[in-house]
Design an enzyme around this catalytic site. Structure first.
Site, PDB file in Angstrom:
ATOM      1  N   ASN A  68     -63.895   5.517 -61.905  1.00 48.42           N
ATOM      2  CA  ASN A  68     -63.790   4.630 -63.064  1.00 48.42           C
ATOM      3  C   ASN A  68     -65.187   4.118 -63.429  1.00 48.42           C
ATOM      4  O   ASN A  68     -65.760   3.320 -62.700  1.00 48.42           O
ATOM      5  CB  ASN A  68     -62.843   3.472 -62.718  1.00 48.42           C
ATOM      6  CG  ASN A  68     -62.634   2.511 -63.874  1.00 48.42           C
ATOM      7  OD1 ASN A  68     -63.342   2.562 -64.877  1.00 48.42           O
ATOM      8  ND2 ASN A  68     -61.661   1.630 -63.729  1.00 48.42           N
ATOM      9  N   HIS A  75     -59.051   6.578 -70.836  1.00 49.46           N
ATOM     10  CA  HIS A  75     -59.929   5.920 -69.868  1.00 49.46           C
ATOM     11  C   HIS A  75     -59.578   6.468 -68.482  1.00 49.46           C
ATOM     12  O   HIS A  75     -58.424   6.529 -68.093  1.00 49.46           O
ATOM     13  CB  HIS A  75     -59.697   4.409 -69.926  1.00 49.46           C
ATOM     14  CG  HIS A  75     -60.415   3.657 -68.857  1.00 49.46           C
ATOM     15  ND1 HIS A  75     -61.704   3.952 -68.493  1.00 49.46           N
ATOM     16  CD2 HIS A  75     -60.021   2.626 -68.061  1.00 49.46           C
ATOM     17  CE1 HIS A  75     -62.078   3.126 -67.531  1.00 49.46           C
ATOM     18  NE2 HIS A  75     -61.070   2.317 -67.241  1.00 49.46           N
ATOM     19  N   CYS A  98     -63.514  -2.297 -69.507  1.00 45.91           N
ATOM     20  CA  CYS A  98     -63.354  -0.845 -69.673  1.00 45.91           C
ATOM     21  C   CYS A  98     -63.077  -0.434 -71.121  1.00 45.91           C
ATOM     22  O   CYS A  98     -63.159   0.741 -71.459  1.00 45.91           O
ATOM     23  CB  CYS A  98     -62.221  -0.330 -68.791  1.00 45.91           C
ATOM     24  SG  CYS A  98     -62.514  -0.646 -67.063  1.00 45.91           S
TER      25      CYS A  98
HETATM   26  N1  ACO Z   1     -57.661   3.608 -48.364  1.00 43.59           N
HETATM   27  C1  ACO Z   1     -56.580   3.548 -47.568  1.00 43.59           C
HETATM   28  N2  ACO Z   1     -55.600   2.669 -47.746  1.00 43.59           N
HETATM   29  C2  ACO Z   1     -55.717   1.806 -48.770  1.00 43.59           C
HETATM   30  C3  ACO Z   1     -56.818   1.808 -49.636  1.00 43.59           C
HETATM   31  C4  ACO Z   1     -57.818   2.750 -49.382  1.00 43.59           C
HETATM   32  N3  ACO Z   1     -58.934   2.850 -50.152  1.00 43.59           N
HETATM   33  N4  ACO Z   1     -56.656   0.838 -50.558  1.00 43.59           N
HETATM   34  C5  ACO Z   1     -55.481   0.251 -50.297  1.00 43.59           C
HETATM   35  N5  ACO Z   1     -54.923   0.831 -49.207  1.00 43.59           N
HETATM   36  C6  ACO Z   1     -53.646   0.496 -48.564  1.00 43.59           C
HETATM   37  C7  ACO Z   1     -53.236  -0.941 -48.778  1.00 43.59           C
HETATM   38  O1  ACO Z   1     -53.851  -1.789 -47.843  1.00 43.59           O
HETATM   39  C8  ACO Z   1     -51.743  -0.844 -48.601  1.00 43.59           C
HETATM   40  O2  ACO Z   1     -51.482  -0.807 -47.210  1.00 43.59           O
HETATM   41  P1  ACO Z   1     -50.187  -1.585 -46.610  1.00 43.59           P
HETATM   42  O3  ACO Z   1     -49.011  -0.914 -47.233  1.00 43.59           O
HETATM   43  O4  ACO Z   1     -50.328  -1.365 -45.140  1.00 43.59           O
HETATM   44  O5  ACO Z   1     -50.339  -3.003 -47.027  1.00 43.59           O
HETATM   45  C9  ACO Z   1     -51.401   0.532 -49.173  1.00 43.59           C
HETATM   46  O6  ACO Z   1     -52.630   1.276 -49.165  1.00 43.59           O
HETATM   47  C10 ACO Z   1     -50.858   0.506 -50.574  1.00 43.59           C
HETATM   48  O7  ACO Z   1     -51.715  -0.361 -51.351  1.00 43.59           O
HETATM   49  P2  ACO Z   1     -51.463  -0.583 -52.877  1.00 43.59           P
HETATM   50  O8  ACO Z   1     -52.456  -1.600 -53.384  1.00 43.59           O
HETATM   51  O9  ACO Z   1     -50.012  -0.831 -53.133  1.00 43.59           O
HETATM   52  O10 ACO Z   1     -51.883   0.848 -53.458  1.00 43.59           O
HETATM   53  P3  ACO Z   1     -51.677   1.406 -54.900  1.00 43.59           P
HETATM   54  O11 ACO Z   1     -50.895   2.640 -54.809  1.00 43.59           O
HETATM   55  O12 ACO Z   1     -51.239   0.326 -55.864  1.00 43.59           O
HETATM   56  O13 ACO Z   1     -53.143   1.830 -55.313  1.00 43.59           O
HETATM   57  C11 ACO Z   1     -54.991   1.100 -56.660  1.00 43.59           C
HETATM   58  C12 ACO Z   1     -54.169   0.848 -55.389  1.00 43.59           C
HETATM   59  C13 ACO Z   1     -55.596   2.470 -56.588  1.00 43.59           C
HETATM   60  C14 ACO Z   1     -56.073   0.026 -56.761  1.00 43.59           C
HETATM   61  C15 ACO Z   1     -54.053   1.008 -57.901  1.00 43.59           C
HETATM   62  O14 ACO Z   1     -53.285  -0.158 -57.842  1.00 43.59           O
HETATM   63  C16 ACO Z   1     -54.800   1.028 -59.212  1.00 43.59           C
HETATM   64  O15 ACO Z   1     -55.362   2.031 -59.601  1.00 43.59           O
HETATM   65  N6  ACO Z   1     -54.745  -0.051 -60.005  1.00 43.59           N
HETATM   66  C17 ACO Z   1     -55.296  -0.094 -61.351  1.00 43.59           C
HETATM   67  C18 ACO Z   1     -56.794  -0.148 -61.392  1.00 43.59           C
HETATM   68  C19 ACO Z   1     -57.239  -0.024 -62.852  1.00 43.59           C
HETATM   69  O16 ACO Z   1     -56.707   0.744 -63.602  1.00 43.59           O
HETATM   70  N7  ACO Z   1     -58.169  -0.776 -63.303  1.00 43.59           N
HETATM   71  C20 ACO Z   1     -58.441  -0.609 -64.751  1.00 43.59           C
HETATM   72  C21 ACO Z   1     -59.346  -1.446 -65.281  1.00 43.59           C
HETATM   73  S1  ACO Z   1     -60.862  -1.442 -64.384  1.00 43.59           S
HETATM   74  C22 ACO Z   1     -61.928  -2.497 -65.280  1.00 43.59           C
HETATM   75  O17 ACO Z   1     -61.586  -3.075 -66.247  1.00 43.59           O
HETATM   76  C23 ACO Z   1     -63.332  -2.688 -64.725  1.00 43.59           C
END
Ligand code: ACO
Length: 334
Positions: free
Chosen positions: A291, A261, A121
Protein backbone atom coordinates in the site's frame (compact mmCIF):
# COMPACT_ATOMS: atom_id res chain seq x y z
CA UNK A 1 -16.33 5.98 -39.82
CA UNK A 2 -17.02 8.11 -36.77
CA UNK A 3 -16.51 6.29 -33.51
CA UNK A 4 -19.52 6.56 -31.22
CA UNK A 5 -18.70 7.08 -27.56
CA UNK A 6 -21.13 6.48 -24.75
CA UNK A 7 -20.96 8.67 -21.71
CA UNK A 8 -20.18 12.28 -20.90
CA UNK A 9 -17.90 14.60 -22.86
CA UNK A 10 -14.66 15.17 -20.97
CA UNK A 11 -12.98 18.54 -20.32
CA UNK A 12 -9.58 17.07 -19.43
CA UNK A 13 -7.56 14.05 -20.50
CA UNK A 14 -4.64 12.18 -19.00
CA UNK A 15 -1.93 12.91 -21.55
CA UNK A 16 1.04 11.37 -19.75
CA UNK A 17 1.96 9.20 -16.76
CA UNK A 18 5.12 8.42 -14.79
CA UNK A 19 6.33 6.82 -11.60
CA UNK A 20 9.40 6.39 -9.42
CA UNK A 21 9.95 3.86 -6.63
CA UNK A 22 12.95 3.15 -4.39
CA UNK A 23 15.42 0.50 -5.56
CA UNK A 24 15.50 -1.10 -2.13
CA UNK A 25 13.14 -4.09 -1.85
CA UNK A 26 11.79 -5.31 1.49
CA UNK A 27 10.42 -8.82 0.96
CA UNK A 28 8.11 -10.84 3.19
CA UNK A 29 11.13 -13.00 4.01
CA UNK A 30 12.93 -9.86 5.25
CA UNK A 31 9.93 -9.02 7.45
CA UNK A 32 9.99 -12.54 8.94
CA UNK A 33 13.31 -11.52 10.51
CA UNK A 34 11.83 -8.33 12.04
CA UNK A 35 8.40 -9.36 13.40
CA UNK A 36 6.52 -12.58 14.17
CA UNK A 37 5.00 -13.07 10.72
CA UNK A 38 5.30 -15.32 7.66
CA UNK A 39 5.33 -14.98 3.90
CA UNK A 40 2.29 -17.28 3.87
CA UNK A 41 0.26 -15.04 6.24
CA UNK A 42 1.13 -11.80 4.46
CA UNK A 43 0.49 -13.25 1.00
CA UNK A 44 -2.85 -14.84 1.79
CA UNK A 45 -4.17 -12.03 4.04
CA UNK A 46 -2.98 -9.08 1.92
CA UNK A 47 -1.63 -10.19 -1.49
CA UNK A 48 1.68 -8.41 -0.79
CA UNK A 49 4.97 -10.22 -1.58
CA UNK A 50 7.34 -7.28 -1.33
CA UNK A 51 7.37 -3.49 -1.02
CA UNK A 52 9.85 -0.70 -1.84
CA UNK A 53 11.56 1.15 0.95
CA UNK A 54 13.30 4.53 0.96
CA UNK A 55 16.83 4.94 2.27
CA UNK A 56 18.16 7.44 4.78
CA UNK A 57 18.81 10.85 3.21
CA UNK A 58 16.16 10.55 0.49
CA UNK A 59 13.21 12.95 0.30
CA UNK A 60 9.63 12.66 -0.94
CA UNK A 61 10.33 15.38 -3.51
CA UNK A 62 13.16 13.29 -5.06
CA UNK A 63 10.61 10.69 -6.14
CA UNK A 64 8.01 13.30 -7.13
CA UNK A 65 10.48 15.05 -9.42
CA UNK A 66 11.45 11.83 -11.23
CA UNK A 67 7.80 10.75 -11.64
CA UNK A 68 6.83 14.27 -12.79
CA UNK A 69 9.58 14.44 -15.43
CA UNK A 70 8.54 11.06 -16.78
CA UNK A 71 4.87 12.10 -17.01
CA UNK A 72 5.74 15.43 -18.67
CA UNK A 73 7.96 13.66 -21.17
CA UNK A 74 5.23 11.11 -21.89
CA UNK A 75 2.69 13.92 -22.44
CA UNK A 76 5.21 15.99 -24.41
CA UNK A 77 4.42 18.96 -22.20
CA UNK A 78 7.11 21.49 -21.30
CA UNK A 79 7.07 22.34 -17.54
CA UNK A 80 6.70 26.03 -18.42
CA UNK A 81 3.28 25.21 -19.93
CA UNK A 82 1.91 23.95 -16.58
CA UNK A 83 -0.78 26.04 -14.90
CA UNK A 84 -1.13 23.82 -11.82
CA UNK A 85 0.92 21.39 -9.77
CA UNK A 86 -1.10 19.47 -7.18
CA UNK A 87 0.82 17.08 -4.98
CA UNK A 88 -1.02 14.58 -2.78
CA UNK A 89 0.98 13.42 0.22
CA UNK A 90 0.81 12.76 3.95
CA UNK A 91 4.60 12.56 4.10
CA UNK A 92 5.97 15.76 2.55
CA UNK A 93 9.57 16.97 2.80
CA UNK A 94 8.83 19.76 5.30
CA UNK A 95 6.02 20.86 7.58
CA UNK A 96 5.95 23.86 5.26
CA UNK A 97 6.28 25.04 2.53
CA UNK A 98 4.36 22.49 0.49
CA UNK A 99 6.39 19.82 -1.32
CA UNK A 100 4.58 20.85 -4.53
CA UNK A 101 6.63 24.08 -4.48
CA UNK A 102 9.89 22.14 -4.21
CA UNK A 103 8.82 20.17 -7.29
CA UNK A 104 7.77 23.36 -9.09
CA UNK A 105 11.21 24.85 -8.54
CA UNK A 106 13.08 21.68 -9.51
CA UNK A 107 11.27 21.17 -12.81
CA UNK A 108 11.16 24.89 -13.70
CA UNK A 109 7.37 25.23 -13.87
CA UNK A 110 7.56 28.98 -13.34
CA UNK A 111 4.04 29.76 -14.56
CA UNK A 112 2.29 27.16 -12.39
CA UNK A 113 0.58 27.56 -9.02
CA UNK A 114 1.46 24.64 -6.77
CA UNK A 115 -0.05 23.20 -3.59
CA UNK A 116 -0.26 20.00 -1.55
CA UNK A 117 -3.36 17.96 -0.80
CA UNK A 118 -3.74 15.82 2.33
CA UNK A 119 -6.37 13.09 1.91
CA UNK A 120 -4.46 9.91 2.88
CA UNK A 121 -4.80 7.12 0.31
CA UNK A 122 -7.41 9.12 -1.66
CA UNK A 123 -5.09 12.11 -2.12
CA UNK A 124 -4.25 11.50 -5.78
CA UNK A 125 -7.91 11.40 -6.82
CA UNK A 126 -8.61 14.51 -4.72
CA UNK A 127 -5.82 16.26 -6.64
CA UNK A 128 -7.17 14.98 -9.94
CA UNK A 129 -10.62 16.27 -8.92
CA UNK A 130 -9.27 19.78 -8.25
CA UNK A 131 -7.30 19.86 -11.49
CA UNK A 132 -10.20 18.55 -13.57
CA UNK A 133 -12.48 21.19 -12.07
CA UNK A 134 -9.98 23.97 -12.83
CA UNK A 135 -9.66 22.81 -16.44
CA UNK A 136 -13.42 22.29 -16.86
CA UNK A 137 -14.16 25.88 -15.77
CA UNK A 138 -11.42 27.33 -17.97
CA UNK A 139 -9.03 28.40 -15.18
CA UNK A 140 -6.24 26.05 -16.34
CA UNK A 141 -5.18 24.16 -19.43
CA UNK A 142 -2.39 21.90 -18.20
CA UNK A 143 -1.88 20.38 -14.76
CA UNK A 144 0.56 18.02 -13.11
CA UNK A 145 -0.89 15.80 -10.38
CA UNK A 146 1.42 13.74 -8.20
CA UNK A 147 0.80 11.19 -5.45
CA UNK A 148 3.85 10.42 -3.34
CA UNK A 149 4.47 8.78 0.02
CA UNK A 150 7.22 7.74 2.40
CA UNK A 151 5.18 5.36 4.56
CA UNK A 152 7.87 2.95 5.78
CA UNK A 153 9.39 5.66 8.06
CA UNK A 154 5.94 5.82 9.74
CA UNK A 155 5.96 2.07 10.40
CA UNK A 156 6.10 0.78 13.95
CA UNK A 157 8.41 -2.17 13.27
CA UNK A 158 7.13 -3.94 16.40
CA UNK A 159 3.51 -3.91 15.16
CA UNK A 160 3.05 -6.83 12.76
CA UNK A 161 -0.53 -5.81 11.99
CA UNK A 162 0.60 -2.65 10.18
CA UNK A 163 4.30 -2.78 9.28
CA UNK A 164 3.80 -5.50 6.65
CA UNK A 165 1.33 -3.40 4.65
CA UNK A 166 3.00 -0.20 3.52
CA UNK A 167 5.55 0.83 0.89
CA UNK A 168 7.09 3.95 -0.62
CA UNK A 169 7.01 5.59 -4.06
CA UNK A 170 5.50 8.26 -6.31
CA UNK A 171 3.31 8.42 -9.39
CA UNK A 172 2.31 11.36 -11.57
CA UNK A 173 -0.03 12.28 -14.41
CA UNK A 174 -0.27 15.27 -16.73
CA UNK A 175 -3.79 16.49 -17.38
CA UNK A 176 -4.47 18.53 -20.54
CA UNK A 177 -7.61 20.31 -21.62
CA UNK A 178 -9.33 18.48 -24.44
CA UNK A 179 -12.09 18.67 -26.99
CA UNK A 180 -11.66 14.96 -27.67
CA UNK A 181 -13.88 12.11 -26.47
CA UNK A 182 -10.99 10.71 -24.44
CA UNK A 183 -10.51 11.93 -20.90
CA UNK A 184 -12.10 12.05 -17.45
CA UNK A 185 -15.75 11.07 -17.88
CA UNK A 186 -16.62 11.39 -14.21
CA UNK A 187 -14.90 12.03 -10.92
CA UNK A 188 -16.25 11.82 -7.37
CA UNK A 189 -14.96 12.13 -3.83
CA UNK A 190 -16.11 12.27 -0.23
CA UNK A 191 -15.02 12.31 3.40
CA UNK A 192 -16.41 11.28 6.77
CA UNK A 193 -14.50 12.78 9.67
CA UNK A 194 -16.12 10.69 12.41
CA UNK A 195 -13.78 7.73 11.79
CA UNK A 196 -10.43 9.52 12.25
CA UNK A 197 -9.50 7.28 15.20
CA UNK A 198 -9.42 4.12 13.06
CA UNK A 199 -6.37 5.14 11.03
CA UNK A 200 -4.05 8.02 11.85
CA UNK A 201 -0.54 9.21 12.60
CA UNK A 202 0.04 12.05 15.10
CA UNK A 203 3.61 12.81 14.02
CA UNK A 204 4.47 16.48 14.53
CA UNK A 205 0.76 17.44 14.60
CA UNK A 206 -0.52 19.87 17.22
CA UNK A 207 -2.63 17.16 18.89
CA UNK A 208 0.53 15.42 20.02
CA UNK A 209 3.24 16.15 22.53
CA UNK A 210 5.33 17.90 19.84
CA UNK A 211 3.52 21.08 20.91
CA UNK A 212 4.96 20.89 24.41
CA UNK A 213 8.42 20.29 22.98
CA UNK A 214 8.50 16.62 23.97
CA UNK A 215 7.84 14.57 20.84
CA UNK A 216 7.17 11.00 21.93
CA UNK A 217 8.50 8.08 19.92
CA UNK A 218 5.15 6.30 19.68
CA UNK A 219 3.50 9.31 18.04
CA UNK A 220 5.77 8.95 15.01
CA UNK A 221 3.99 5.78 13.96
CA UNK A 222 0.93 5.05 11.89
CA UNK A 223 -1.90 3.40 13.88
CA UNK A 224 -4.74 1.41 12.37
CA UNK A 225 -7.66 -0.76 13.44
CA UNK A 226 -7.34 -3.01 10.38
CA UNK A 227 -10.52 -5.07 10.80
CA UNK A 228 -12.75 -1.99 11.10
CA UNK A 229 -11.02 -0.22 8.22
CA UNK A 230 -11.45 -3.34 6.07
CA UNK A 231 -15.25 -3.44 6.51
CA UNK A 232 -15.72 0.24 5.74
CA UNK A 233 -13.33 0.03 2.77
CA UNK A 234 -15.33 -2.65 0.94
CA UNK A 235 -18.67 -0.91 1.48
CA UNK A 236 -17.45 2.58 0.55
CA UNK A 237 -15.38 1.47 -2.47
CA UNK A 238 -18.35 -0.43 -3.89
CA UNK A 239 -20.74 2.50 -3.39
CA UNK A 240 -18.21 4.94 -4.89
CA UNK A 241 -17.69 2.72 -7.92
CA UNK A 242 -21.41 2.53 -8.63
CA UNK A 243 -21.90 6.30 -8.23
CA UNK A 244 -18.90 7.20 -10.39
CA UNK A 245 -19.87 4.85 -13.24
CA UNK A 246 -23.43 6.19 -13.18
CA UNK A 247 -22.20 9.78 -13.27
CA UNK A 248 -20.19 8.92 -16.40
CA UNK A 249 -23.40 7.75 -18.08
CA UNK A 250 -22.03 4.20 -18.30
CA UNK A 251 -22.75 0.72 -16.96
CA UNK A 252 -20.23 -1.37 -15.01
CA UNK A 253 -20.16 -3.66 -18.06
CA UNK A 254 -18.63 -0.79 -20.09
CA UNK A 255 -15.52 -0.73 -17.86
CA UNK A 256 -12.47 -2.35 -19.48
CA UNK A 257 -10.20 -2.14 -16.41
CA UNK A 258 -10.70 -1.62 -12.71
CA UNK A 259 -7.60 0.16 -11.34
CA UNK A 260 -8.24 0.27 -7.58
CA UNK A 261 -6.21 1.57 -4.67
CA UNK A 262 -3.81 -1.28 -3.91
CA UNK A 263 -4.41 -1.71 -0.15
CA UNK A 264 -5.33 -5.36 0.27
CA UNK A 265 -6.07 -8.04 -2.34
CA UNK A 266 -9.05 -9.27 -0.30
CA UNK A 267 -10.62 -5.79 -0.28
CA UNK A 268 -10.09 -5.57 -4.06
CA UNK A 269 -11.55 -9.05 -4.65
CA UNK A 270 -14.60 -8.30 -2.48
CA UNK A 271 -15.28 -5.03 -4.35
CA UNK A 272 -14.75 -6.61 -7.79
CA UNK A 273 -17.07 -9.49 -6.91
CA UNK A 274 -19.84 -7.11 -5.78
CA UNK A 275 -19.42 -5.11 -8.98
CA UNK A 276 -19.45 -8.31 -11.02
CA UNK A 277 -16.07 -7.40 -12.55
CA UNK A 278 -13.91 -10.52 -13.17
CA UNK A 279 -10.42 -10.40 -11.64
CA UNK A 280 -8.95 -10.65 -15.19
CA UNK A 281 -10.17 -7.07 -15.65
CA UNK A 282 -8.58 -5.79 -12.42
CA UNK A 283 -5.10 -4.27 -12.63
CA UNK A 284 -2.94 -5.42 -9.70
CA UNK A 285 0.56 -4.53 -8.61
CA UNK A 286 0.02 -4.84 -4.85
CA UNK A 287 2.34 -7.90 -4.76
CA UNK A 288 5.27 -5.63 -5.76
CA UNK A 289 4.60 -2.44 -3.83
CA UNK A 290 2.10 -3.01 -0.99
CA UNK A 291 0.00 0.00 0.00
CA UNK A 292 1.70 3.20 -1.19
CA UNK A 293 -1.30 5.38 -0.22
CA UNK A 294 -1.72 8.35 -2.60
CA UNK A 295 0.99 6.99 -4.92
CA UNK A 296 -0.86 3.71 -5.47
CA UNK A 297 -3.21 4.66 -8.33
CA UNK A 298 -0.79 6.82 -10.38
CA UNK A 299 1.90 4.10 -10.14
CA UNK A 300 -0.69 1.54 -11.28
CA UNK A 301 -1.86 3.75 -14.15
CA UNK A 302 1.68 4.27 -15.38
CA UNK A 303 2.58 0.58 -15.23
CA UNK A 304 -0.65 -0.45 -16.93
CA UNK A 305 -0.14 2.06 -19.75
CA UNK A 306 3.60 1.43 -20.10
CA UNK A 307 3.05 -2.34 -20.36
CA UNK A 308 0.27 -1.94 -22.95
CA UNK A 309 -2.38 -3.32 -20.59
CA UNK A 310 -4.60 -0.24 -20.79
CA UNK A 311 -5.02 0.49 -24.49
CA UNK A 312 -6.08 3.72 -26.20
CA UNK A 313 -9.86 4.02 -26.24
CA UNK A 314 -10.34 1.73 -23.22
CA UNK A 315 -12.31 2.89 -20.19
CA UNK A 316 -10.95 2.47 -16.69
CA UNK A 317 -12.61 2.83 -13.32
CA UNK A 318 -10.41 3.82 -10.42
CA UNK A 319 -11.62 3.78 -6.81
CA UNK A 320 -9.71 4.78 -3.70
CA UNK A 321 -10.25 4.77 0.03
CA UNK A 322 -8.16 6.05 2.94
CA UNK A 323 -7.91 7.07 6.56
CA UNK A 324 -10.29 9.71 7.85
CA UNK A 325 -12.24 8.32 6.02
CA UNK A 326 -11.69 9.69 2.54
CA UNK A 327 -12.73 8.16 -0.77
CA UNK A 328 -12.97 8.89 -4.47
CA UNK A 329 -13.61 7.47 -7.91
CA UNK A 330 -12.83 8.31 -11.53
CA UNK A 331 -13.94 6.93 -14.87
CA UNK A 332 -11.40 7.71 -17.57
CA UNK A 333 -11.32 6.91 -21.28
CA UNK A 334 -7.68 6.59 -22.44
N1 ACO B 1 1.58 -11.87 10.55
C1 ACO B 1 1.03 -12.90 11.22
N2 ACO B 1 -0.09 -12.78 11.92
C2 ACO B 1 -0.68 -11.58 11.96
C3 ACO B 1 -0.16 -10.46 11.29
C4 ACO B 1 1.03 -10.65 10.58
N3 ACO B 1 1.63 -9.65 9.89
N4 ACO B 1 -0.96 -9.40 11.50
C5 ACO B 1 -1.97 -9.84 12.27
N5 ACO B 1 -1.79 -11.15 12.55
C6 ACO B 1 -2.64 -12.02 13.37
C7 ACO B 1 -3.43 -11.27 14.42
O1 ACO B 1 -2.66 -11.05 15.57
C8 ACO B 1 -4.58 -12.21 14.64
O2 ACO B 1 -4.13 -13.24 15.49
P1 ACO B 1 -5.13 -13.84 16.63
O3 ACO B 1 -6.26 -14.44 15.88
O4 ACO B 1 -4.25 -14.82 17.34
O5 ACO B 1 -5.53 -12.68 17.47
C9 ACO B 1 -4.83 -12.81 13.26
O6 ACO B 1 -3.61 -12.62 12.52
C10 ACO B 1 -5.96 -12.19 12.49
O7 ACO B 1 -5.81 -10.76 12.59
P2 ACO B 1 -6.80 -9.80 11.86
O8 ACO B 1 -6.44 -8.38 12.22
O9 ACO B 1 -8.21 -10.24 12.08
O10 ACO B 1 -6.39 -10.04 10.34
P3 ACO B 1 -7.12 -9.55 9.04
O11 ACO B 1 -7.45 -10.73 8.23
O12 ACO B 1 -8.20 -8.55 9.36
O13 ACO B 1 -5.98 -8.78 8.27
C11 ACO B 1 -5.22 -6.55 7.79
C12 ACO B 1 -5.37 -7.64 8.87
C13 ACO B 1 -4.36 -7.08 6.68
C14 ACO B 1 -4.61 -5.31 8.43
C15 ACO B 1 -6.63 -6.20 7.22
O14 ACO B 1 -7.53 -5.96 8.27
C16 ACO B 1 -6.62 -5.00 6.31
O15 ACO B 1 -6.09 -5.04 5.22
N6 ACO B 1 -7.30 -3.90 6.68
C17 ACO B 1 -7.48 -2.74 5.82
C18 ACO B 1 -6.25 -1.91 5.65
C19 ACO B 1 -6.54 -0.83 4.60
O16 ACO B 1 -7.17 -1.07 3.61
N7 ACO B 1 -6.14 0.37 4.80
C20 ACO B 1 -6.56 1.33 3.75
C21 ACO B 1 -6.24 2.62 3.97
S1 ACO B 1 -4.53 2.83 4.32
C22 ACO B 1 -4.30 4.56 4.46
O17 ACO B 1 -5.19 5.33 4.37
C23 ACO B 1 -2.89 5.04 4.77
Amino acid sequence: MTEVFKGTKPAARIAGTGHSVPDKILSNADLEKIVDTSDEWITTRTGIKERRMVSRGEKTSDYCIRAARQALNDAQVDPIELDLIILATISGDLRFPATALIVQNAIGAKKATAWDVSATCSGFLFGLYQAEMAIACGRAKKALIIGSEFLTPMNDWTDRTTCVLFGDGAGAVVLNDTSDERGILSITNGTNGDQCDLLYCIGAGTAGSFNSGEPSDGEKYLRMNGNEVFKHAVRILYRTAIETVKLAGLEVADIDWLVPHQANIRIIQAVAERLNIPMEKVFLNIHKYGNTSSASVPIALNEARRDGIIKDGQVILSVVFGGGFTWGGAVVRF
